[in-house]
Design an enzyme around this catalytic site. Structure first.
Site, short mmCIF file in Angstrom:
data_model
loop_
_atom_site.label_atom_id
_atom_site.label_comp_id
_atom_site.label_asym_id
_atom_site.label_seq_id
_atom_site.Cartn_x
_atom_site.Cartn_y
_atom_site.Cartn_z
N ASP A 79 0.82 -1.21 0.00
CA ASP A 79 0.00 0.00 0.00
C ASP A 79 0.85 1.26 0.00
OD1 ASP A 79 0.79 -0.65 2.69
OD2 ASP A 79 -0.68 0.81 3.43
N GLU A 172 0.16 -1.42 5.54
CA GLU A 172 1.19 -0.97 6.49
C GLU A 172 1.00 0.49 6.85
OE1 GLU A 172 5.09 0.85 7.69
OE2 GLU A 172 3.80 1.30 5.97
#
Length: 407
Positions: A79, A172
């Site tokens: 991400d 994350e």
């Protein structure tokens, strides 16, 4: 495919995570990228490639040595930050950077006056944004480096190594990357996250972290008749903030210094809410900071009569606790970095990392540089030479571990 081409391909995927969805992964577009990576890993020759229902991707590079070597993992997150758009990233490469201003677009310039770290990369080829999005080196640089390193090892069977595991996770950037990481399935003796910044960095210390949410219930009365009746919640909230040390905030601290950070305050006379994060590298000081927050709330309640409620939650801890008796992991990384011609730089993270949570889940997992800089915004850039050094650091770790730890 060379590493630069691979990285540029990866940043074309919009994988921005979201704190609003309460799903895993938090955005479906992360799953799209994960599926692409799965197909790529299979095509490149990795084995045991598995994408689970939560968007976590695992793969294996089998051992090619007769020695018994600890299994090593390399991890990166898919991400990008919610802080800036990751859609329609249009990178370009500034060849042989000359040390001057870089014009991103008609209205935005990246200047070494504001970003002096640029000057450490004069003469290098910088991958930059067009000024409308982030770049995505955090952490697609790490993914590209890991994949390219696995390809390199497959292409160079003369480099002996043990079993290598690869793990790519979602979310994350919203603090959830390690929550569903299957450490048992991953099956590694130790691992490295490739999620650091400047070339040469090794990080095995991070903040101990807690969140504090405080609700203050007041009493609203017409201000003309308020004496000894009104309890102004929002004013009392500012009083509480004033009880905490003014010189222990993010804007006044550095290095190993911890802080109280007021992230949000809102309210009315009737009700006020405050949100803090509490950080310190030292566990004892961390516990003391939590006690200081509790005492401030108790002082408000003693003064005004049980009007404040505190919700205090630990978020993560300093991974040094889990690594300091396994410093050979750090020594291997230092040697691997030095072999690329870079200078190893051990530093503490003024933040958190998936590696911290994974370390407390039983997988010692320090963090290594991925090479990008100025993350989470349009001034982000990544030198091609840094990508290459990080990739070779991974290769070197695998080889050094076989030589030093193999029996």
């Amino acid at each position: 495919m060379e590493i630069t081409e691979r990285f540029l391909n990866y940043v074309s995927f919009d994988t921005q995570s979201s704190e609003e969805t309460n799903t895993t992964p938090s955005t479906e577009k992360q799953r799209v990228f994960a599926q692409h990576l799965k197909e790529e890993l299979i095509k490149e020759g990795l084995q045991d490639v598995e994408l689970d229902e939560l968007g976590y991707l695992y793969a294996t590079l089998p051992s090619n040595t007769d020695k018994k070597v600890p299994t090593i993992g390399f991890i990166a997150h898919m991400d990008t930050s919610p802080d800036a758009s990751g859609a329609n990233v249009r990178p370009r490469i500034v060849k042989n950077y000359d040390g001057g201003d870089i014009v991103l677009n008609d209205s935005l310039i990246t200047s070494p006056t504001k970003f002096p770290e640029l000057l450490d990369h004069v003469g290098e080829d910088l991958i930059i944004t067009d000024g409308t999005t982030l770049l995505g080196a955090d952490d697609k640089a790490g993914i590209a480096e890991i994949v390219q390193a696995m390809v390199y090892l497959l292409q160079h069977p003369e480099i002996k190594h043990g079993k290598i595991r690869v793990g790519f996770n979602p979310d994350e950037e919203i603090g959830l990357g390690a929550h569903h990481f299957d450490v048992e399935k991953f099956g590694c003796d130790f691992a490295y996250t490739m999620d650091g910044s400047e070339v040469g960095e090794i990080e095995f210390e991070n903040f101990n972290a807690a969140s504090a949410k405080i609700t203050i219930n007041g009493c609203s009365v017409h201000p003309g008749y308020a004496k000894e009746k009104m309890v102004n919640a929002v004013r009392i909230a500012t009083e509480l903030v004033g009880m905490l040390p003014a010189d222990e905030t993010p804007e006044t601290t550095e290095g190993y210094e911890g802080f109280f950070h007021l992230t949000n305050i809102s309210g009315t006379v009737e009700k006020a809410q405050l949100s803090f994060i509490i950080r310190d590298h030292d566990r004892e000081y961390f516990e003391s900071r939590k006690s200081e927050m509790t005492e401030a709330v108790e002082a408000i309640n003693d003064k005004y009569g049980n009007i404040a409620m505190l919700e205090l939650k630990d978020q993560y801890y300093n991974m040094r606790e889990k690594i300091e008796d396994k410093m050979y992991i750090i020594d291997i990384a230092k040697q691997a970095i030095a072999q690329t011609g870079a200078v190893p730089k051990v530093k503490a993270i003024r933040g958190g990392t998936d590696g911290a949570q994974l370390s407390f889940m039983g997988l010692p997992c320090p963090n290594i540089f991925a090479g990008g800089l100025n993350f989470h915004g349009p001034h982000e850039f990544c030198p091609v030479q840094s990508l290459e050094k990080a990739m070779m650091t991974i290769v070197n770790i695998c080889q050094i571990a076989e030589q030093k730890l193999g029996i």
